[in-house]
Scaffold this active site. Structure first.
Site, PDB file in Angstrom:
ATOM      1  N   ASN A 220     -28.744  38.183  -6.281  1.00 55.30           N
ATOM      2  CA  ASN A 220     -29.553  37.927  -5.094  1.00 55.30           C
ATOM      3  C   ASN A 220     -28.908  38.497  -3.843  1.00 55.30           C
ATOM      4  O   ASN A 220     -29.259  39.570  -3.392  1.00 55.30           O
ATOM      5  CB  ASN A 220     -29.808  36.420  -4.952  1.00 55.30           C
ATOM      6  CG  ASN A 220     -31.042  36.121  -4.137  1.00 55.30           C
ATOM      7  OD1 ASN A 220     -31.264  36.711  -3.090  1.00 55.30           O
ATOM      8  ND2 ASN A 220     -31.866  35.196  -4.603  1.00 55.30           N
ATOM      9  N   ASP A 221     -27.945  37.785  -3.292  1.00 53.96           N
ATOM     10  CA  ASP A 221     -27.360  38.209  -2.015  1.00 53.96           C
ATOM     11  C   ASP A 221     -26.711  39.586  -2.094  1.00 53.96           C
ATOM     12  O   ASP A 221     -26.717  40.336  -1.117  1.00 53.96           O
ATOM     13  CB  ASP A 221     -26.320  37.179  -1.548  1.00 53.96           C
ATOM     14  CG  ASP A 221     -26.945  35.813  -1.316  1.00 53.96           C
ATOM     15  OD1 ASP A 221     -28.020  35.760  -0.698  1.00 53.96           O
ATOM     16  OD2 ASP A 221     -26.373  34.808  -1.775  1.00 53.96           O
ATOM     17  N   VAL A 222     -26.160  39.930  -3.252  1.00 55.75           N
ATOM     18  CA  VAL A 222     -25.419  41.189  -3.373  1.00 55.75           C
ATOM     19  C   VAL A 222     -26.334  42.403  -3.425  1.00 55.75           C
ATOM     20  O   VAL A 222     -25.861  43.537  -3.437  1.00 55.75           O
ATOM     21  CB  VAL A 222     -24.499  41.167  -4.607  1.00 55.75           C
ATOM     22  CG1 VAL A 222     -23.458  40.070  -4.482  1.00 55.75           C
ATOM     23  CG2 VAL A 222     -25.299  41.010  -5.888  1.00 55.75           C
ATOM     24  N   VAL A 223     -27.671  42.183  -3.461  1.00 51.18           N
ATOM     25  CA  VAL A 223     -28.627  43.296  -3.439  1.00 51.18           C
ATOM     26  C   VAL A 223     -29.598  43.165  -2.275  1.00 51.18           C
ATOM     27  O   VAL A 223     -30.605  43.869  -2.212  1.00 51.18           O
ATOM     28  CB  VAL A 223     -29.418  43.380  -4.769  1.00 51.18           C
ATOM     29  CG1 VAL A 223     -28.481  43.648  -5.932  1.00 51.18           C
ATOM     30  CG2 VAL A 223     -30.222  42.106  -5.013  1.00 51.18           C
TER      31      VAL A 223
ATOM     32  N   SER B  27     -26.969  31.250  -1.412  1.00 50.62           N
ATOM     33  CA  SER B  27     -26.556  31.103  -0.018  1.00 50.62           C
ATOM     34  C   SER B  27     -27.677  30.592   0.868  1.00 50.62           C
ATOM     35  O   SER B  27     -27.461  30.259   2.017  1.00 50.62           O
ATOM     36  CB  SER B  27     -26.073  32.456   0.523  1.00 50.62           C
ATOM     37  OG  SER B  27     -27.165  33.361   0.606  1.00 50.62           O
TER      38      SER B  27
END
Length: 492
Positions: A418-421, A459
């Site tokens: 999620n957050d890393v993309v 997050s």
């Protein structure tokens, strides 16, 4: 005999270093673990021949401890699923810090017990016991204190190691509870950070007092404050920052072990603790850098624990896709890149994902895996999962290697990440993750996101990628979705 024991400790330390070096690469990690294990066996066996272990009770206690802990570790290691590996790492890391703190506690208590004792020894006996004439006189007259008994440098490092080890122990237990879903709170008291500062200052103060004490009360208060500070330190840290926190506590544990090794005069503990502390510190810095956030922000922001808000949400709506259409898109692509995240671990989908990749390779479609440094809940989490599934190491690429390939890739499959993309890290200055380096999956011609629902990431930040024109959402459990894709590809 003492010389032989010390040489064995040194040999064990060398094996620890070789093991740690081997664990720096997935190709040699297994060999590194074996080397480190051999080193631990040598250090443990050498301890049985230590000159100070002349009491049968000591041997019995060691054997009982090894039997109980070894059996428990074997049982838990066999039973723990890969999805719970971060919790296990946090828990075992805490045990290391706790062991270091226990060593400091025992040595401090031994020093206190010697104060006021009757020591009518000759100079030769004093030297053999490691005491100076002045130290023995202070002991006999009841004028001693911990620092004088242990020696200034040994006492100072022993107390520092006890403080750091206690913090790592209780803090790691909190990290385990958060990772395991048993603790969701981001504070225990109002003004938590200010209280944390006060508790830490008090712990340092009582650590200094422990150096000059001749009684138990100060030492007990010192350890209690250190343990409380470890809890208070870890509670405000958000769950999204757990990979950094685990690495930090690992570094603290190594440092504590090194300090207590100096107190005991054990070279294996000194060298191994120093190496682990240095490696953990470097990894912590690299992990924080991968999130483009200073360590202070990780420790004090509580990011990932509470919901966050953005100034403007993404426009548009998520576009669902069926497994058949997604498989056809992948089956005729020029290249497919798979970007896994913690959701893949939760679904235990790594084996199905690799089976999917093998089917694509049989169709002469190049497949690569893109790994973000903080994907998952601990450093290297995705690498461990893919290695367990049998993915060749040459197909696994880190962010710096793979980012240049997304803009010439037909299909990217995001499973559980999620957050890393999230492109908001690059495009939205108001986003809490703005500035964090990400996998540039949004630059691909098509992105297929395998996700169970429309919820936000761990997050709490809305992912702009999911609303992009080139993104399609395959709503399903990761393992089931991969299985459906496999069935369609087999029919093509």
């Amino acid at each position: 005999m003492n010389t032989v024991v010390q040489l064995c400790y040194f040999a064990a330390a060398v094996l620890f270093i070789l093991g740690l070096k081997g664990m720096s690469s997935p190709r040699t990690a297994r060999k590194g673990i074996v080397w480190a294990g051999v080193g631990m066996v040598i250090a443990t066996l050498a301890t049985f021949f230590h000159p100070d272990l002349h009491d049968a009770v000591n041997y019995l206690l060691i054997i009982i401890a090894i039997a109980i802990s070894g059996a428990l570790a074997w049982w838990s290691g066999k039973r723990v699923p890969m999805t719970d590996m971060p919790q296990m790492v946090a828990l075992y890391n805490g045990m290391g810090g706790g062991a270091a703190a226990a060593i400091g506690a025992v040595e401090l208590l031994k020093a206190v017990s010697r104060i006021g004792a009757d020591l009518p020894m000759q100079a030769q006996q004093l030297a053999a016991a490691g005491l100076s004439i002045e130290q023995a006189r202070q002991l006999a007259e009841g004028r001693g204190y911990v620092g004088a008994i242990l020696g200034a440098d040994h006492a100072a490092l022993g107390i520092a190691g006890a403080l750091i080890g206690s913090v790592a122990f209780s803090g790691s237990l909190v990290a385990w509870a958060k990772l395991d879903g048993r603790l969701h709170r981001n504070r225990l008291l109002p003004a938590q950070q200010l209280i944390n500062l006060g508790v830490f200052a008090a712990a340092v103060l009582f650590g200094i007092l422990s150096y000059y004490t001749d009684g138990l009360a100060v030492i007990i208060i010192f350890f209690a404050l250190a343990l409380v500070f470890g809890v208070f330190m870890a509670v405000p840290i958000g769950g999204a920052d757990m990979p950094v926190v685990i690495s930090l506590f690992n570094a603290l544990t190594g440092l504590a072990v090194g300090f207590e090794g100096y107190l005991l005069g054990n070279p294996a503990m000194i060298i191994a603790g120093t190496v682990v502390g240095a490696a953990g510190s470097l990894l912590t810095q690299l992990m924080a850098k991968a999130m483009n956030r200073p360590l202070t922000n990780v420790l004090f922001s509580g990011f990932g624990t509470t919901a966050v808000s953005e100034s403007s949400g993404p426009e548009g709506e998520m576009k669902a896709i069926q497994a058949e259409d997604a498989a056809i898109m992948m089956g005729y692509a020029n290249q497919v890149i798979i970007a896994p995240g913690y959701g893949m671990a939760v679904a235990q989908a790594q084996h199905k994902v690799w089976e999917l990749a093998e089917l694509l390779q049989e169709r002469d479609i190049p497949v690569k895996f893109a790994i973000h440094p903080v994907a998952g809940r601990m450093p290297g989490h995705m690498n461990v999962l893919l290695a367990e599934a049998g993915v060749p190491y040459d197909l696994i690429h880190d962010m710096e290697e793979i980012n240049a390939e997304f803009n010439r890739t037909d299909v990217v499959v995001v499973i559980g990440a999620n957050d890393v993309v999230n492109p908001a890290a690059k495009d939205d200055p108001a986003s809490p993750i703005y500035g964090m380096p990400i996998l540039n999956v949004a630059e691909a011609n098509n992105v297929i996101v395998i996700k169970r629902g429309k919820g936000k990431g761990f997050s709490g930040v809305e992912n702009h990628l999911f609303f992009a024109d080139n993104c399609h959402m395959l709503f399903n459990d990761g393992q089931k979705a991969a299985g459906e894709l496999i069935q369609v590809l087999k029919r093509l």
